[in-house]
Design a protein around this motif. Structure first.
Motif, PDB file in Angstrom:
ATOM      1  N   TYR A 178      50.773  15.154  32.078  1.00  0.00           N
ATOM      2  CA  TYR A 178      50.081  15.458  30.822  1.00  0.00           C
ATOM      3  C   TYR A 178      49.001  14.416  30.518  1.00  0.00           C
ATOM      4  O   TYR A 178      47.942  14.732  29.996  1.00  0.00           O
TER       5      TYR A 178
ATOM      6  N   LEU B  68      46.033  15.159  32.660  1.00  0.00           N
ATOM      7  CA  LEU B  68      45.365  16.375  32.196  1.00  0.00           C
ATOM      8  C   LEU B  68      44.746  16.205  30.808  1.00  0.00           C
ATOM      9  O   LEU B  68      44.078  17.108  30.319  1.00  0.00           O
TER      10      LEU B  68
ATOM     11  N   ASP C 293      46.304  16.198  28.042  1.00  0.00           N
ATOM     12  CA  ASP C 293      46.990  17.104  27.119  1.00  0.00           C
ATOM     13  C   ASP C 293      47.922  16.245  26.263  1.00  0.00           C
ATOM     14  O   ASP C 293      49.126  16.173  26.483  1.00  0.00           O
TER      15      ASP C 293
END
Length: 85
Positions: free
Chosen positions: A5, A8, A10
């Motif tokens: 994450y 990414l 995110d």
């Protein structure tokens, strides 16, 4: 998953995962406390004398990996809520 994450970018999912991980570890450490009053009393006194518990009874030390995760959590929160100038 936290690393994925993070790469990414995110941050919302990373924050959710960090919170779940911290809660799971804290619950685990709390559930492994002996039920004997004498053991609890001695452990509390020892922890206070060594400095692992403050005067209010709150822990000042987080076992790993909780310490790292709390530090990363602060970074993620800052990235999610940047200061507006």
């Amino acid at each position: 998953m936290m690393i994925v994450y993070r790469k990414l970018k995110d941050y919302k999912r990373e924050l959710e995962l960090i919170d779940r991980g911290i809660k799971a570890y804290e619950d685990y450490y709390k559930s492994n406390v002996k039920k004997s009053k004498k053991v609890i009393e001695l452990s509390s006194k020892l922890a206070k004398s060594v400095g692992l518990i403050d005067k209010k009874g709150n822990t000042t030390y987080d076992p790993e990996p909780i310490g790292k995760w709390k530090k990363r959590r602060l970074t993620v929160v800052k990235r999610l809520n940047p200061k507006k100038k």
